[in-house]
Motif scaffolding. Structure first.
Motif, PDB file in Angstrom:
ATOM      1  N   ALA A   8       0.852  -1.350   0.041  1.00 15.86           N
ATOM      2  CA  ALA A   8       0.022   0.068   0.045  1.00 15.86           C
ATOM      3  C   ALA A   8       0.850   0.917  -0.040  1.00 15.86           C
ATOM      4  N   THR A   9       1.821   1.351   0.782  1.00 11.24           N
ATOM      5  CA  THR A   9       2.981   2.513   0.707  1.00 11.24           C
ATOM      6  C   THR A   9       3.527   2.591  -0.584  1.00 11.24           C
ATOM      7  N   GLU A  10       3.960   1.538  -0.995  1.00 12.76           N
ATOM      8  CA  GLU A  10       4.569   1.685  -2.707  1.00 12.76           C
ATOM      9  C   GLU A  10       3.432   2.420  -3.630  1.00 12.76           C
ATOM     10  N   LYS A  11       2.283   1.708  -3.522  1.00 16.54           N
ATOM     11  CA  LYS A  11       1.487   2.315  -4.413  1.00 16.54           C
ATOM     12  C   LYS A  11       0.894   3.710  -4.056  1.00 16.54           C
ATOM     13  N   VAL A  12       0.603   4.152  -2.941  1.00 19.87           N
ATOM     14  CA  VAL A  12       0.666   5.566  -2.820  1.00 19.87           C
ATOM     15  C   VAL A  12       1.646   6.538  -3.209  1.00 19.87           C
ATOM     16  N   LYS A  13       2.966   6.027  -3.128  1.00 25.28           N
ATOM     17  CA  LYS A  13       4.149   6.920  -3.353  1.00 25.28           C
ATOM     18  C   LYS A  13       4.495   6.634  -4.833  1.00 25.28           C
ATOM     19  N   GLY A  14       3.933   5.610  -5.436  1.00 25.90           N
ATOM     20  CA  GLY A  14       4.122   5.440  -6.829  1.00 25.90           C
ATOM     21  C   GLY A  14       3.711   6.381  -7.952  1.00 25.90           C
ATOM     22  N   GLU A  15       4.110   6.411  -9.082  1.00 22.92           N
ATOM     23  CA  GLU A  15       4.221   7.248 -10.208  1.00 22.92           C
ATOM     24  C   GLU A  15       3.324   6.918 -11.195  1.00 22.92           C
ATOM     25  N   SER A  16       2.759   5.685 -11.237  1.00 21.22           N
ATOM     26  CA  SER A  16       2.081   5.272 -12.327  1.00 21.22           C
ATOM     27  C   SER A  16       0.610   5.782 -12.426  1.00 21.22           C
ATOM     28  N   ARG A  17      -0.036   5.742 -13.506  1.00 24.84           N
ATOM     29  CA  ARG A  17      -1.475   5.976 -13.742  1.00 24.84           C
ATOM     30  C   ARG A  17      -2.201   5.375 -12.608  1.00 24.84           C
ATOM     31  N   ILE A  18      -1.977   4.095 -12.290  1.00 27.54           N
ATOM     32  CA  ILE A  18      -2.981   3.199 -11.464  1.00 27.54           C
ATOM     33  C   ILE A  18      -2.565   3.887 -10.124  1.00 27.54           C
ATOM     34  N   ASP A  19      -1.178   4.105  -9.634  1.00 27.00           N
ATOM     35  CA  ASP A  19      -1.026   4.761  -8.280  1.00 27.00           C
ATOM     36  C   ASP A  19      -1.698   5.921  -8.082  1.00 27.00           C
ATOM     37  N   GLU A  20      -1.686   6.854  -9.368  1.00 25.65           N
ATOM     38  CA  GLU A  20      -2.702   8.025  -9.325  1.00 25.65           C
ATOM     39  C   GLU A  20      -4.030   7.946  -8.969  1.00 25.65           C
ATOM     40  N   ILE A  21      -4.693   6.854  -9.757  1.00 29.05           N
ATOM     41  CA  ILE A  21      -5.975   6.518  -9.592  1.00 29.05           C
ATOM     42  C   ILE A  21      -6.387   6.212  -8.174  1.00 29.05           C
ATOM     43  N   LEU A  22      -5.320   5.362  -7.603  1.00 29.95           N
ATOM     44  CA  LEU A  22      -5.454   4.928  -6.159  1.00 29.95           C
ATOM     45  C   LEU A  22      -5.610   6.192  -5.201  1.00 29.95           C
ATOM     46  N   ARG A  23      -4.583   6.991  -5.244  1.00 27.81           N
ATOM     47  CA  ARG A  23      -4.619   8.205  -4.610  1.00 27.81           C
ATOM     48  C   ARG A  23      -5.867   9.080  -4.804  1.00 27.81           C
ATOM     49  N   PHE A  24      -6.300   9.117  -6.262  1.00 20.55           N
ATOM     50  CA  PHE A  24      -7.420   9.866  -6.379  1.00 20.55           C
ATOM     51  C   PHE A  24      -8.617   9.081  -5.573  1.00 20.55           C
ATOM     52  N   ALA A  25      -8.690   7.942  -5.534  1.00 24.90           N
ATOM     53  CA  ALA A  25      -9.564   7.127  -4.898  1.00 24.90           C
ATOM     54  C   ALA A  25      -9.602   7.465  -3.403  1.00 24.90           C
ATOM     55  N   ILE A  26      -8.483   7.523  -2.685  1.00 22.56           N
ATOM     56  CA  ILE A  26      -8.385   7.789  -1.438  1.00 22.56           C
ATOM     57  C   ILE A  26      -8.908   9.292  -0.971  1.00 22.56           C
ATOM     58  N   PHE A  67      -7.286  20.708  -1.789  1.00 22.99           N
ATOM     59  CA  PHE A  67      -5.814  20.762  -1.212  1.00 22.99           C
ATOM     60  C   PHE A  67      -5.347  19.215  -1.185  1.00 22.99           C
ATOM     61  N   LEU A  68      -6.211  18.073  -1.047  1.00 23.30           N
ATOM     62  CA  LEU A  68      -5.598  16.587  -0.857  1.00 23.30           C
ATOM     63  C   LEU A  68      -5.330  16.194  -2.449  1.00 23.30           C
ATOM     64  N   SER A  69      -6.208  16.851  -3.470  1.00 23.26           N
ATOM     65  CA  SER A  69      -6.018  16.747  -4.803  1.00 23.26           C
ATOM     66  C   SER A  69      -4.853  17.129  -5.132  1.00 23.26           C
ATOM     67  N   ALA A  70      -4.242  18.309  -4.876  1.00 27.74           N
ATOM     68  CA  ALA A  70      -3.053  19.079  -5.283  1.00 27.74           C
ATOM     69  C   ALA A  70      -1.962  18.167  -4.805  1.00 27.74           C
ATOM     70  N   TYR A  71      -1.817  18.256  -3.307  1.00 31.49           N
ATOM     71  CA  TYR A  71      -0.644  17.834  -2.747  1.00 31.49           C
ATOM     72  C   TYR A  71      -0.407  16.267  -2.768  1.00 31.49           C
ATOM     73  N   PHE A  72      -1.452  15.620  -2.468  1.00 32.20           N
ATOM     74  CA  PHE A  72      -1.430  14.358  -2.301  1.00 32.20           C
ATOM     75  C   PHE A  72      -1.570  13.301  -3.707  1.00 32.20           C
ATOM     76  N   THR A  73      -2.791  13.692  -4.114  1.00 34.79           N
ATOM     77  CA  THR A  73      -3.220  12.855  -5.445  1.00 34.79           C
ATOM     78  C   THR A  73      -2.330  13.300  -6.870  1.00 34.79           C
ATOM     79  N   PHE A  74      -2.329  14.519  -7.008  1.00 35.17           N
ATOM     80  CA  PHE A  74      -1.569  14.728  -8.237  1.00 35.17           C
ATOM     81  C   PHE A  74      -0.059  15.395  -8.111  1.00 35.17           C
TER      82      PHE A  74
END
Length: 163
Positions: A8-26, A67-74
């Motif tokens: 989960a930590t790798e996915k949240v910190k990752g750079e792929s589109r899937i990782d971005e979608i996961l952060r968007f979902a969170i 603010f979550l979208s800016a700093y965390f998701t994208f």
């Protein structure tokens, strides 16, 4: 073998589109829980009708969402241009969601009307918000210039610039 926490930590910190979608979902999950919680309080505890409750809850969750979208998701700086784009995308989304709540309250009742509306609006919202944070149109001028300079330098070196 990696633990669930490590994956989960790798996915949240990752750079792929899937990782971005996961952060968007969170991020969306946090904003959704916040919005729905406020909505239910207004509908059930305060006695406000469904559509005004949706509008109030939407605006309050919007601030956290930006603010979550800016700093965390994208992983982008929350600039004025991006703020404007975010506002415009959410105005479109809010209009769509409001119309759907008005329709669904007659089908599933006021308390649940927001849920099917969100199921339709969330994918539409991802596309619009991603455009705001990734498009050069909403990028700060200094960042656009840096990309332009990088492309020019790549051309002079005989390299193709990254798009």
């Amino acid at each position: 073998m990696k633990s669930i926490r490590e994956i989960a930590t790798e996915k949240v910190k990752g750079e792929s589109r899937i990782d971005e979608i996961l952060r968007f979902a969170i991020t969306g999950g946090i904003a959704t829980v916040l919005q729905y919680g406020i909505y239910v309080v207004f509908v059930d505890a305060v006695g406000v009708k469904a559509v005004p409750s949706q509008l109030i809850s939407y605006v309050l969750s919007f601030i956290a969402n930006f603010f979550l979208s800016a700093y965390f998701t994208f992983r982008a700086k929350p600039t004025g241009g991006r703020g404007l784009g975010f506002i415009l995308s959410h105005l479109v989304n809010m209009g769509l969601q409001t119309g759907l709540v008005a329709i669904f309250k007659g089908i599933v009742g006021s308390t649940l009307a927001l849920l099917p509306a969100m199921a339709i609006c969330i994918p539409v919202n991802y596309i619009m918000v991603r455009t705001v944070f990734k498009s050069k149109v909403f990028m700060p001028a200094s960042q656009r210039e840096a990309l332009k300079d990088k492309a020019v330098a790549g051309d002079k070196a005989g390299n193709k610039p990254n798009s």
